[in-house]
Motif scaffolding. Structure first.
Motif, PDB file in Angstrom:
ATOM      1  N   TYR A   1       1.567  -2.561 -17.378  1.00 43.46           N
ATOM      2  CA  TYR A   1       1.272  -1.120 -17.023  1.00 43.46           C
ATOM      3  C   TYR A   1       0.621  -0.155 -18.032  1.00 43.46           C
ATOM      4  CZ  TYR A   1       5.000  -2.528 -14.060  1.00 43.46           C
ATOM      5  OH  TYR A   1       5.840  -3.362 -12.935  1.00 43.46           O
ATOM      6  N   LEU A   2      -0.248   0.603 -17.717  1.00 40.46           N
ATOM      7  CA  LEU A   2      -0.697   1.957 -18.295  1.00 40.46           C
ATOM      8  C   LEU A   2      -0.034   3.028 -17.859  1.00 40.46           C
ATOM      9  CD1 LEU A   2      -4.586   1.072 -17.861  1.00 40.46           C
ATOM     10  CD2 LEU A   2      -3.255   0.981 -19.793  1.00 40.46           C
ATOM     11  N   GLN A   3       0.299   3.919 -18.889  1.00 35.95           N
ATOM     12  CA  GLN A   3       0.911   4.950 -18.775  1.00 35.95           C
ATOM     13  C   GLN A   3       0.309   6.316 -19.358  1.00 35.95           C
ATOM     14  OE1 GLN A   3       5.219   5.470 -20.266  1.00 35.95           O
ATOM     15  NE2 GLN A   3       5.518   4.981 -17.972  1.00 35.95           N
ATOM     16  N   ALA A   4       0.047   7.341 -18.686  1.00 36.20           N
ATOM     17  CA  ALA A   4      -0.219   8.704 -19.080  1.00 36.20           C
ATOM     18  C   ALA A   4       1.015   9.987 -19.084  1.00 36.20           C
ATOM     19  CB  ALA A   4      -1.417   9.045 -18.445  1.00 36.20           C
ATOM     20  N   ARG A   5       1.442  10.325 -20.040  1.00 34.48           N
ATOM     21  CA  ARG A   5       2.421  11.351 -20.038  1.00 34.48           C
ATOM     22  C   ARG A   5       1.893  12.670 -20.532  1.00 34.48           C
ATOM     23  NH1 ARG A   5       5.131   7.171 -22.729  1.00 34.48           N
ATOM     24  NH2 ARG A   5       5.125   8.283 -24.555  1.00 34.48           N
ATOM     25  N   ARG A   6       2.529  13.894 -20.003  1.00 34.27           N
ATOM     26  CA  ARG A   6       2.488  15.145 -20.485  1.00 34.27           C
ATOM     27  C   ARG A   6       3.572  15.900 -20.162  1.00 34.27           C
ATOM     28  NH1 ARG A   6      -2.465  18.679 -18.868  1.00 34.27           N
ATOM     29  NH2 ARG A   6      -1.150  19.030 -16.900  1.00 34.27           N
ATOM     30  N   GLY A   7       4.320  16.145 -21.165  1.00 35.64           N
ATOM     31  CA  GLY A   7       5.554  16.802 -20.957  1.00 35.64           C
ATOM     32  C   GLY A   7       6.534  16.054 -20.331  1.00 35.64           C
ATOM     33  N   GLY A   8       7.171  16.506 -19.227  1.00 38.10           N
ATOM     34  CA  GLY A   8       8.030  15.661 -18.399  1.00 38.10           C
ATOM     35  C   GLY A   8       7.459  14.761 -17.379  1.00 38.10           C
ATOM     36  N   GLU A   9       5.903  14.810 -17.137  1.00 43.32           N
ATOM     37  CA  GLU A   9       5.347  14.518 -16.027  1.00 43.32           C
ATOM     38  C   GLU A   9       4.715  13.019 -16.569  1.00 43.32           C
ATOM     39  OE1 GLU A   9       1.392  15.616 -13.232  1.00 43.32           O
ATOM     40  OE2 GLU A   9       2.139  16.837 -14.707  1.00 43.32           O
TER      41      GLU A   9
ATOM     42  N   VAL B   1       0.802  -1.201  -0.045  1.00 43.80           N
ATOM     43  CA  VAL B   1      -0.172   0.187  -0.099  1.00 43.80           C
ATOM     44  C   VAL B   1       0.830   1.247   0.000  1.00 43.80           C
ATOM     45  CG1 VAL B   1      -1.720   1.269   1.335  1.00 43.80           C
ATOM     46  CG2 VAL B   1      -1.552  -1.019   1.097  1.00 43.80           C
ATOM     47  N   LEU B   2       0.543   2.227  -0.954  1.00 40.37           N
ATOM     48  CA  LEU B   2       1.534   3.311  -0.851  1.00 40.37           C
ATOM     49  C   LEU B   2       0.878   4.227   0.057  1.00 40.37           C
ATOM     50  CD1 LEU B   2       1.232   3.673  -4.704  1.00 40.37           C
ATOM     51  CD2 LEU B   2       3.106   2.816  -3.590  1.00 40.37           C
ATOM     52  N   ALA B   3       2.202   5.164   0.527  1.00 42.69           N
ATOM     53  CA  ALA B   3       1.774   6.098   1.542  1.00 42.69           C
ATOM     54  C   ALA B   3       0.968   7.111   1.075  1.00 42.69           C
ATOM     55  CB  ALA B   3       3.022   6.431   2.140  1.00 42.69           C
ATOM     56  N   MET B   4       1.220   7.485  -0.186  1.00 34.00           N
ATOM     57  CA  MET B   4       0.540   8.771  -0.574  1.00 34.00           C
ATOM     58  C   MET B   4      -0.459   8.370  -1.698  1.00 34.00           C
ATOM     59  SD  MET B   4       2.291  11.966  -2.351  1.00 34.00           S
ATOM     60  CE  MET B   4       2.771  11.268  -4.082  1.00 34.00           C
ATOM     61  N   THR B   5      -1.682   8.913  -1.775  1.00 37.07           N
ATOM     62  CA  THR B   5      -2.900   8.894  -2.501  1.00 37.07           C
ATOM     63  C   THR B   5      -2.679   9.714  -3.819  1.00 37.07           C
ATOM     64  OG1 THR B   5      -4.441   8.486  -0.825  1.00 37.07           O
ATOM     65  CG2 THR B   5      -5.381   9.102  -2.905  1.00 37.07           C
ATOM     66  N   VAL B   6      -2.592   9.184  -5.012  1.00 40.02           N
ATOM     67  CA  VAL B   6      -2.484   9.769  -6.219  1.00 40.02           C
ATOM     68  C   VAL B   6      -3.703  10.040  -6.622  1.00 40.02           C
ATOM     69  CG1 VAL B   6      -1.583   9.766  -8.519  1.00 40.02           C
ATOM     70  CG2 VAL B   6      -0.303   8.784  -6.620  1.00 40.02           C
ATOM     71  N   GLN B   7      -4.220  11.626  -7.041  1.00 40.67           N
ATOM     72  CA  GLN B   7      -5.409  12.021  -7.391  1.00 40.67           C
ATOM     73  C   GLN B   7      -4.726  12.641  -8.625  1.00 40.67           C
ATOM     74  OE1 GLN B   7      -8.751  11.761  -6.438  1.00 40.67           O
ATOM     75  NE2 GLN B   7      -8.064  10.403  -4.692  1.00 40.67           N
ATOM     76  N   ARG B   8      -4.900  12.672  -9.962  1.00 37.72           N
ATOM     77  CA  ARG B   8      -4.598  13.264 -11.194  1.00 37.72           C
ATOM     78  C   ARG B   8      -5.390  13.409 -12.323  1.00 37.72           C
ATOM     79  NH1 ARG B   8      -2.634  16.519 -13.629  1.00 37.72           N
ATOM     80  NH2 ARG B   8      -0.642  16.899 -14.675  1.00 37.72           N
ATOM     81  N   ASP B   9      -5.494  14.546 -12.521  1.00 41.85           N
ATOM     82  CA  ASP B   9      -6.498  14.695 -13.881  1.00 41.85           C
ATOM     83  C   ASP B   9      -5.575  15.454 -15.062  1.00 41.85           C
ATOM     84  OD1 ASP B   9      -8.658  14.991 -15.461  1.00 41.85           O
ATOM     85  OD2 ASP B   9      -9.878  16.169 -13.960  1.00 41.85           O
ATOM     86  N   PHE B  10      -5.557  14.406 -16.035  1.00 40.73           N
ATOM     87  CA  PHE B  10      -4.756  14.781 -17.258  1.00 40.73           C
ATOM     88  C   PHE B  10      -5.956  15.432 -18.371  1.00 40.73           C
ATOM     89  CE2 PHE B  10      -1.648  12.079 -15.899  1.00 40.73           C
ATOM     90  CZ  PHE B  10      -0.470  12.673 -15.911  1.00 40.73           C
ATOM     91  N   ASP B  11      -5.989  16.699 -18.378  1.00 44.29           N
ATOM     92  CA  ASP B  11      -6.982  17.230 -19.173  1.00 44.29           C
ATOM     93  C   ASP B  11      -6.642  17.258 -20.836  1.00 44.29           C
ATOM     94  OD1 ASP B  11      -5.240  19.198 -19.001  1.00 44.29           O
ATOM     95  OD2 ASP B  11      -6.658  20.671 -18.856  1.00 44.29           O
TER      96      ASP B  11
END
Length: 172
Positions: free
Chosen positions: A30-38, A1-11
């Motif tokens: 794995y699924l992967q979403a990328r925008r710029g260097g993120e 279980v990860l310590a930090m919850t990830v909430q990300r919205d790539f518009d």
């Protein structure tokens, strides 16, 4: 279980892709979403990838064909074993006003012996990705290739054949 919850919205994204790491029969998807260097990488199952591609294909069949196509490098998976969470529920939809397909990926959560979640729903990791029709079509095509690159099916039972063979139930 990860310590930090990830909430990300790539518009908007540069890429939404899938990759598999390991040998056939032992691959991790794995699924992967990328925008710029993120980027965000989410560990998932092969069947989940196939189901997402299948549902996106159905959504796309009701829409006009895309006019463009993402560059091939957009489908390249950036090898990143640091996934933010393991995929649970998936939501798919279409935003007519923005002409975008929405993919919502949610973290699988632990449940107790009664099937009740052991954490609050707002602690669940979520990643929302808004895709153009072209990006969704490219994802579906690429997902088909990645999923099919696994173990070949047995010609008698259609079960996967490992490199060292398999015990075919139809050959007994």
């Amino acid at each position: 279980v990860l310590a930090m919850t990830v909430q990300r919205d790539f518009d908007a994204v540069d890429a939404f892709t899938v990759g598999a790491v390991g040998k056939p029969g032992q691959r991790v998807f794995y699924l992967q979403a990328r925008r710029g260097g993120e980027w965000v990488t989410i560990k998932c199952e092969k069947q989940q990838v196939a189901a997402i591609a299948d549902h996106l294909t159905r959504l796309l069949s009701d829409l006009p064909a895309p006019n463009d196509r993402p560059v091939d490098s957009a489908m390249q998976f950036v090898d990143s074993p640091n996934s933010v969470f393991i995929l649970g529920p998936v939501g798919l939809g279409y935003d007519r006003s923005g002409d975008r397909l929405l993919v919502q990926l949610e973290e699988v959560i632990e449940v107790d012996e009664d099937g009740e979640p052991v954490q609050d729903d707002d602690e669940r990791g979520r990643v929302r990705v808004h895709l153009t029709r072209a990006q969704a079509a490219a994802f579906c095509q690429h997902a088909g290739i990645v999923v099919a690159a696994g173990r070949p099916p047995c010609r008698w039972c259609t079960g996967p054949v490992d490199p060292d063979g398999h015990a075919c139930p139809r050959m007994n």
